[in-house]
Design a protein around this motif. Structure first.
Motif, mmCIF file in Angstrom:
data_model
loop_
_atom_site.group_PDB
_atom_site.id
_atom_site.type_symbol
_atom_site.label_atom_id
_atom_site.label_comp_id
_atom_site.label_asym_id
_atom_site.label_seq_id
_atom_site.Cartn_x
_atom_site.Cartn_y
_atom_site.Cartn_z
ATOM 1 N N LYS A 33 0.793 -1.229 0.000
ATOM 2 C CA LYS A 33 0.000 0.000 0.000
ATOM 3 C C LYS A 33 0.829 1.284 0.000
ATOM 4 C CE LYS A 33 -3.709 0.248 0.061
ATOM 5 N NZ LYS A 33 -5.108 0.087 0.370
ATOM 6 N N GLY A 45 -3.447 3.566 -3.432
ATOM 7 C CA GLY A 45 -4.449 2.550 -3.755
ATOM 8 C C GLY A 45 -3.829 1.166 -3.886
ATOM 9 N N PHE A 88 -14.702 -8.185 -1.009
ATOM 10 C CA PHE A 88 -13.245 -8.078 -0.813
ATOM 11 C C PHE A 88 -13.037 -7.612 0.619
ATOM 12 C CE2 PHE A 88 -9.878 -4.588 -1.986
ATOM 13 C CZ PHE A 88 -8.952 -5.128 -1.111
ATOM 14 N N GLU A 102 -11.277 -3.493 6.315
ATOM 15 C CA GLU A 102 -12.299 -2.905 5.436
ATOM 16 C C GLU A 102 -13.025 -3.987 4.666
ATOM 17 O OE1 GLU A 102 -10.478 -0.566 2.342
ATOM 18 O OE2 GLU A 102 -9.125 -2.190 1.784
ATOM 19 N N ASN A 104 -15.171 -4.275 0.934
ATOM 20 C CA ASN A 104 -15.528 -3.636 -0.336
ATOM 21 C C ASN A 104 -16.386 -4.609 -1.132
ATOM 22 O OD1 ASN A 104 -13.610 -1.212 -0.350
ATOM 23 N ND2 ASN A 104 -12.200 -2.911 -0.031
ATOM 24 N N ARG A 106 -16.439 -4.993 -4.310
ATOM 25 C CA ARG A 106 -15.773 -4.863 -5.612
ATOM 26 C C ARG A 106 -14.475 -5.650 -5.531
ATOM 27 N NH1 ARG A 106 -11.249 -2.000 -4.595
ATOM 28 N NH2 ARG A 106 -11.329 -0.415 -2.970
ATOM 29 N N GLY A 108 -10.407 -5.858 -5.719
ATOM 30 C CA GLY A 108 -9.306 -4.957 -5.405
ATOM 31 C C GLY A 108 -8.478 -4.652 -6.644
ATOM 32 N N ASP A 109 -7.874 -3.497 -6.630
ATOM 33 C CA ASP A 109 -6.959 -3.074 -7.692
ATOM 34 C C ASP A 109 -5.668 -2.637 -7.010
ATOM 35 O OD1 ASP A 109 -5.620 -1.941 -9.810
ATOM 36 O OD2 ASP A 109 -6.967 -0.224 -10.020
ATOM 37 N N PRO A 110 -4.572 -3.351 -7.140
ATOM 38 C CA PRO A 110 -4.214 -4.318 -8.172
ATOM 39 C C PRO A 110 -4.324 -5.789 -7.761
ATOM 40 C CG PRO A 110 -2.201 -3.525 -7.162
ATOM 41 C CD PRO A 110 -3.344 -2.900 -6.404
ATOM 42 N N GLU A 111 -5.176 -6.150 -6.809
ATOM 43 C CA GLU A 111 -5.316 -7.569 -6.453
ATOM 44 C C GLU A 111 -5.884 -8.396 -7.603
ATOM 45 O OE1 GLU A 111 -6.075 -5.047 -4.498
ATOM 46 O OE2 GLU A 111 -5.641 -5.489 -2.392
HETATM 47 N N1 GLY Z 1 -5.742 -2.365 -3.457
HETATM 48 C C1 GLY Z 1 -6.676 -1.974 -2.507
HETATM 49 C C2 GLY Z 1 -8.019 -1.709 -3.003
HETATM 50 O O1 GLY Z 1 -8.367 -2.035 -4.114
HETATM 51 O O2 GLY Z 1 -8.798 -1.134 -2.252
#
Ligand code: GLY
Length: 242
Positions: A33, A45, A88, A102, A104, A106, A108-111
């Motif tokens: 991160k 991000g 996520f 957290e 989400n 959606r 993850g980016d870049p997961e």
């Molecule tokens: N890489 C963390 C996110 O997508 O929130």
């Protein structure tokens, strides 16, 4: 007044495909991160990922599933929500166990860039099955090996950074190596230019994490634009543990 607990440990990213009370656990990834090497500098991000994240042993994953994933999915259903999609969960692996940072709904980016290439099952079929309420019929098959994504950013990100710089992509990439566009655009002369803080995701897959990292960094070194910046230590934590 908000009092927050300072959680110390390594972050890990857990992704589920959920269909009501059913869900599948996707491969575990680890993001990086901070903007700078050795986790220095401001939070971003995400500057790069790899999968599998072996810090999450099968035993730890079973605990995460039992204590976090299953109760989370049950809690959503108990709210009367028939949730069908991606969940996520960002975790901190603390000395006393995994803690949720957290949620989400959606990817993850870049997961995503390292999770999807590891699926032998077609991800669209998985998502379609989830949307149709027949996830329990879907086997989840994984490919062997490792995937890595190095985010190539514009120097200055996540603060202010230049845009509109002409990008020269490598003429040739190492095998099983590809580039995903993130913050790019075409200028009025139809040249590829930078248009965001995180410009490109350079991804690679190989039988070992070391080989995948080597391929990705070869490609990073070959591409050019004036403010090109990337971390040099994506995956290093896992490699140094071996
Ligand atoms: N890489 C963390 C996110 O997508 O929130």
């Amino acid at each position: 007044m908000l009092i927050e607990d300072c959680l110390v440990g390594e972050e890990t990213s857990i992704h589920l495909i959920v269909s009501g009370r059913d869900y599948l656990l996707l491969p575990v990834a680890q993001d990086h991160k901070r903007a700078g090497d050795n986790d220095t500098g401001p939070n971003t991000g995400g500057m790069g990922t790899y999968s599998p994240a072996e810090i999450v042993t099968p035993e730890l994953l079973a605990r995460i599933d039992r204590e976090i994933c299953r109760p989370s999915v049950e809690a959503i259903a108990a709210e009367g929500i028939d949730f069908r999609g991606t969940l996520f969960i960002g975790l901190m692996l603390t000395a006393t166990g995994p803690q949720v940072l957290e949620y989400n709904t959606r990817f993850g980016d870049p997961e995503t860039q390292v999770i999807l290439p590891r699926l032998a099952t077609d991800p669209l079929e998985l998502m379609w099955a989830a949307s149709q309420g027949r996830l329990e019929q879907m086997p989840l098959a994984l490919k062997p090996g490792y995937a890595v994504c190095v985010v190539v950013a514009a120097r200055g990100y996540p603060g202010s950074y230049p845009k509109g710089e002409v990008i020269i992509l490598p003429a040739e990439l190492p095998p099983e190596t590809w580039i995903i566009h993130a913050g790019t655009a075409l200028n009025d002369r139809h040249q590829l230019v930078s248009a965001g803080g995180r410009v490109l995701g350079v991804c690679a897959q190989a039988a070992s994490l070391c080989a995948a990292v080597g391929q990705a960094y070869t490609a990073c070194d070959r591409l050019q634009y004036a403010s090109k910046y990337f971390r040099r230590d994506i995956g290093a934590r896992q490699l140094n543990r071996k």
